[in-house]
Write a protein that holds these residues in place. Sequence first.
Motif, short mmCIF file in Angstrom:
data_model
loop_
_atom_site.label_atom_id
_atom_site.label_comp_id
_atom_site.label_asym_id
_atom_site.label_seq_id
_atom_site.Cartn_x
_atom_site.Cartn_y
_atom_site.Cartn_z
N HIS A 173 25.01 2.28 -4.03
CA HIS A 173 26.13 3.00 -3.42
C HIS A 173 26.19 4.45 -3.90
N ALA A 174 25.85 4.68 -5.16
CA ALA A 174 25.90 6.04 -5.72
C ALA A 174 24.76 6.90 -5.18
N ASP A 175 23.59 6.29 -5.01
CA ASP A 175 22.42 7.05 -4.59
C ASP A 175 22.34 7.25 -3.08
N GLY A 176 23.05 6.44 -2.35
CA GLY A 176 23.01 6.56 -0.89
C GLY A 176 21.63 6.33 -0.34
N SER A 177 21.22 7.13 0.60
CA SER A 177 19.95 6.92 1.29
C SER A 177 18.75 7.24 0.39
N ASP A 178 18.92 7.99 -0.70
CA ASP A 178 17.79 8.30 -1.58
C ASP A 178 17.25 7.07 -2.27
#
Length: 191
Positions: A173-178
């Motif tokens: 959730h913190a990194d998103g699409s990365d």
Amino acid sequence: MPVIEPILRKLDRAQQILLRATDAIPADLWKTSPRQGRWSAAELIAHIMTVERAVVGPADRILKKQPKQIPLLKRFRLPFALALVEMRLLRIKTPIPVDPQLLDEREAMLAELREVRGRTLALMEETRNRNLSPYRWRHPFLGSLNAYEWFSFLGSHQIRHEKQMREIAASLHADGSDSRASHRPGAGLPV
């Protein structure tokens, strides 16, 4: 003879908190590693199922025989071993590789996890009226555990990995699409 109800409650509680932790993993990120060298949620569940099968299969065979007489010195285990497992202070590399064939979609894997636990509970029920304390075998890190300690270990193992599942969810959730770059499953990842 030890009472198995506390172990059964622990197994139920551990399974429930693990399943709740999986709810935070979006289905499209189920097989996604949060970062290079870390397990995806799918790999983590595959590991948990593999370990439980690796305990229950031998337990089923061992409990059908007469218990072996094990000298007192060979019964050594780490003090507070199961509490150490749950705390997850030490990260240990698993000697058991994740089988890529176990990786599937979330709902299929969680159904299989429930089936694996069902087999554990069935074995415990089959042996409920016997004293399993004399039956011992070695854990690779914790030392000699009796059958009851092995069953309790399965709950501790899930509690340990529930924490890891929450870490995976937070990282995704913190990194998103990365974070959507997955890695190849394999052995030796910290658990």
